[in-house]
Design a protein around this motif. Sequence first.
Motif, PDB file in Angstrom:
ATOM      1  N   GLU A  94      25.258  10.498 -10.285  1.00 38.12           N
ATOM      2  CA  GLU A  94      24.737   9.924  -9.553  1.00 38.12           C
ATOM      3  C   GLU A  94      22.669   9.570  -9.660  1.00 38.12           C
ATOM      4  O   GLU A  94      23.088   9.572 -10.486  1.00 38.12           O
ATOM      5  N   LYS A  95      22.245   8.780  -8.870  1.00 39.99           N
ATOM      6  CA  LYS A  95      21.086   8.655  -9.157  1.00 39.99           C
ATOM      7  C   LYS A  95      19.681   9.806  -9.831  1.00 39.99           C
ATOM      8  O   LYS A  95      19.122   9.601 -11.022  1.00 39.99           O
ATOM      9  N   GLY A  96      20.272  10.392  -8.956  1.00 42.36           N
ATOM     10  CA  GLY A  96      19.144  11.730  -9.560  1.00 42.36           C
ATOM     11  C   GLY A  96      19.160  12.354 -10.982  1.00 42.36           C
ATOM     12  O   GLY A  96      18.734  13.019 -11.618  1.00 42.36           O
ATOM     13  N   ALA A  97      20.555  12.154 -11.172  1.00 39.29           N
ATOM     14  CA  ALA A  97      21.314  12.605 -12.401  1.00 39.29           C
ATOM     15  C   ALA A  97      22.310  11.811 -13.277  1.00 39.29           C
ATOM     16  O   ALA A  97      23.358  11.303 -12.967  1.00 39.29           O
ATOM     17  N   ARG A  98      21.566  10.659 -14.066  1.00 38.55           N
ATOM     18  CA  ARG A  98      22.277   9.970 -14.774  1.00 38.55           C
ATOM     19  C   ARG A  98      22.724  10.353 -16.324  1.00 38.55           C
ATOM     20  O   ARG A  98      21.515  10.622 -16.728  1.00 38.55           O
ATOM     21  N   TYR A  99      23.873  10.278 -16.920  1.00 38.83           N
ATOM     22  CA  TYR A  99      23.791  10.466 -18.615  1.00 38.83           C
ATOM     23  C   TYR A  99      24.822   9.327 -19.125  1.00 38.83           C
ATOM     24  O   TYR A  99      25.485   8.857 -18.554  1.00 38.83           O
ATOM     25  N   SER A 100      24.834   8.924 -20.781  1.00 33.35           N
ATOM     26  CA  SER A 100      25.276   7.830 -20.839  1.00 33.35           C
ATOM     27  C   SER A 100      26.648   8.556 -21.061  1.00 33.35           C
ATOM     28  O   SER A 100      26.874  10.145 -21.770  1.00 33.35           O
TER      29      SER A 100
END
Length: 94
Positions: A57-63
């Motif tokens: 989500e926007k607050g915590a994104r990751y590859s």
Amino acid sequence: MSITPTNHGYAYIFENEGSVNVAVCARIEDEKPVDVIAIHFRTKQIKVDTAVQLTGEKGARYSTAPVAVYGEDHVVHLRKVAVGEGLTAAGLRS
């Protein structure tokens, strides 16, 4: 112009007290970064190559895969790791 990465690993983009930060880590477990090797604090802009897939989500994104990371003047660049950039040397493969 080719940008030389300063780190290789999974990128974890998170917001903290109104600023956006990017952690570079060895892996993601339970949607959290593990074995963080670098953090780019208070970035003004994140440039993500179209070949890099992010999840979360926007607050915590990751590859979803290791990426090459380069930061300069509060801009963090994320791009797909090129063949021969040495994931073994970065400790991401044995």
